[in-house]
Scaffold this active site. Structure first.
Site, mmCIF file in Angstrom:
data_model
loop_
_atom_site.group_PDB
_atom_site.id
_atom_site.type_symbol
_atom_site.label_atom_id
_atom_site.label_comp_id
_atom_site.label_asym_id
_atom_site.label_seq_id
_atom_site.Cartn_x
_atom_site.Cartn_y
_atom_site.Cartn_z
ATOM 1 N N SER A 60 1.336 -1.276 0.396
ATOM 2 C CA SER A 60 -0.262 0.372 -0.119
ATOM 3 C C SER A 60 1.153 1.182 -0.097
ATOM 4 C CB SER A 60 -0.698 0.140 1.514
ATOM 5 O OG SER A 60 -1.758 -1.174 1.904
ATOM 6 N N SER A 89 4.232 -7.750 1.584
ATOM 7 C CA SER A 89 5.973 -6.993 1.912
ATOM 8 C C SER A 89 6.133 -7.121 3.638
ATOM 9 C CB SER A 89 5.565 -5.711 1.018
ATOM 10 O OG SER A 89 4.605 -4.954 2.443
ATOM 11 N N HIS A 111 -1.745 -15.893 3.240
ATOM 12 C CA HIS A 111 -2.340 -16.949 2.512
ATOM 13 C C HIS A 111 -1.616 -17.495 1.686
ATOM 14 C CE1 HIS A 111 -5.430 -15.387 -0.205
ATOM 15 N NE2 HIS A 111 -4.420 -14.890 -0.520
HETATM 16 N N1 SAH Z 1 -0.238 -4.768 4.356
HETATM 17 C C1 SAH Z 1 0.790 -5.255 2.979
HETATM 18 C C2 SAH Z 1 -1.002 -5.316 1.716
HETATM 19 C C3 SAH Z 1 -0.109 -6.481 0.787
HETATM 20 S S1 SAH Z 1 -1.913 -6.941 -0.612
HETATM 21 C C4 SAH Z 1 1.637 -4.579 2.285
HETATM 22 O O1 SAH Z 1 1.445 -3.756 2.696
HETATM 23 O O2 SAH Z 1 2.200 -4.954 1.743
HETATM 24 C C5 SAH Z 1 -2.455 -7.575 0.201
HETATM 25 C C6 SAH Z 1 -2.412 -9.139 0.769
HETATM 26 O O3 SAH Z 1 -3.223 -10.243 1.352
HETATM 27 C C7 SAH Z 1 -1.575 -10.163 -0.146
HETATM 28 O O4 SAH Z 1 -0.537 -10.016 -0.056
HETATM 29 C C8 SAH Z 1 -2.716 -11.082 -0.039
HETATM 30 O O5 SAH Z 1 -2.459 -12.213 -0.555
HETATM 31 C C9 SAH Z 1 -3.159 -11.135 1.019
HETATM 32 N N2 SAH Z 1 -4.214 -12.082 1.245
HETATM 33 C C10 SAH Z 1 -5.643 -12.231 0.097
HETATM 34 N N3 SAH Z 1 -6.506 -12.586 0.705
HETATM 35 C C11 SAH Z 1 -5.542 -13.856 1.687
HETATM 36 C C12 SAH Z 1 -5.901 -14.182 2.892
HETATM 37 N N4 SAH Z 1 -7.863 -15.150 2.649
HETATM 38 N N5 SAH Z 1 -5.663 -14.228 4.121
HETATM 39 C C13 SAH Z 1 -4.813 -14.594 3.674
HETATM 40 N N6 SAH Z 1 -3.835 -13.153 3.198
HETATM 41 C C14 SAH Z 1 -4.594 -12.550 2.424
#
Ligand code: SAH
Length: 223
Positions: A60, A89, A111
């Site tokens: 984000s 990340s 996940h």
């Molecule tokens: N806070 C992170 C956001 C990553 S994008 C950052 O700023 O780097 C959102 C993330 O949610 C992705 O990495 C995706 O793999 C994860 N995600 C989506 N559905 C999920 C689930 N059911 N359980 C765990 N992670 C999930």
């Protein structure tokens, strides 16, 4: 607004976010100064914009991370327990861990195994990150975040970094009394941030905040 705060260094980025009114709290500012975004964003880390990190995930924009931290801040104290769902990340997981140390724990739930690995590798790039990984201040786990992570409950604060189809009662169940959930929720082709408080008497209050664009909280892709 997104691009105005970009800078040539981590310090410049955070100072610009602060100067532009996107960080108000000195605690959040200190925590973000303490985590070099270059360890987490693959290119142009000091731009105030989201970036792809592979595996359909996005780190984000820094102003969104700041906003999430400020919203959860009353529940982020030394020793607090925090759940960061969709840790991607690892950037926000690390910033949250800075806000609850010493003695706090942040569990980052992802996940997708390669993203668990990326979050771990990124966090270990700095000495502070390695210390947090080694002393239990940060833990990454592979799990379906829609179910929370009951093993570590109750949590003072839960952050959801992907847009949820609903409010996921299991997450609310895993909050401490009092505790706060920050969650983007999909509704009618739009997404909004909701801040859900579980009060000391067990009552739950829900506040709708601003519109956002997050990747969806979904089933794990087939391996
Ligand atoms: N806070 C992170 C956001 C990553 S994008 C950052 O700023 O780097 C959102 C993330 O949610 C992705 O990495 C995706 O793999 C994860 N995600 C989506 N559905 C999920 C689930 N059911 N359980 C765990 N992670 C999930």
């Amino acid at each position: 607004m997104a691009w105005r705060s970009s800078g040539a260094s981590n310090e410049a980025l955070i100072e610009n976010l602060s100067g532009n009114g996107l960080i108000h709290s000195s605690r959040v500012k200190q925590a973000m100064l303490g985590v070099d975004r270059a360890h987490y964003a693959p290119y142009a880390p000091y731009q105030d914009s989201p970036q792809s990190i592979g595996h359909r995930a996005t780190i984000s924009a820094p102003h969104m991370h700041a906003s999430a931290c400020e919203s959860l801040l009353p529940y982020l104290k030394p020793g607090s327990r925090v759940l960061d769902i969709g840790s991607g990340s690892g950037y926000l997981t690390h910033v949250l861990a800075e806000l609850v140390k010493p003695g706090g724990t942040v569990v980052g739930v992802e996940h997708i195994q390669p993203l668990v690995d990326i979050g771990t590798t990124n966090t270990r790039k700095s000495q502070e990150g390695r210390e947090l990984m080694d002393n239990g201040g940060i833990k990454y786990v592979k799990a379906d975040g829609r179910l929370g992570y009951p093993e570590g409950a109750p949590y003072d604060a839960i952050h959801v970094g992907a847009a949820a189809a609903d409010f996921h009662q299991q997450l609310i169940d895993q909050l401490r009394l009092p505790g706060r959930l920050f969650i983007p929720v999909e509704e009618a082709y739009m997404q909004h941030i909701y801040v859900i408080d579980k009060n000391e008497d067990g009552t739950v209050t829900r506040k709708k905040e601003y519109g956002v664009q997050y990747v969806p909280l979904t089933d794990a892709p087939k391996e």
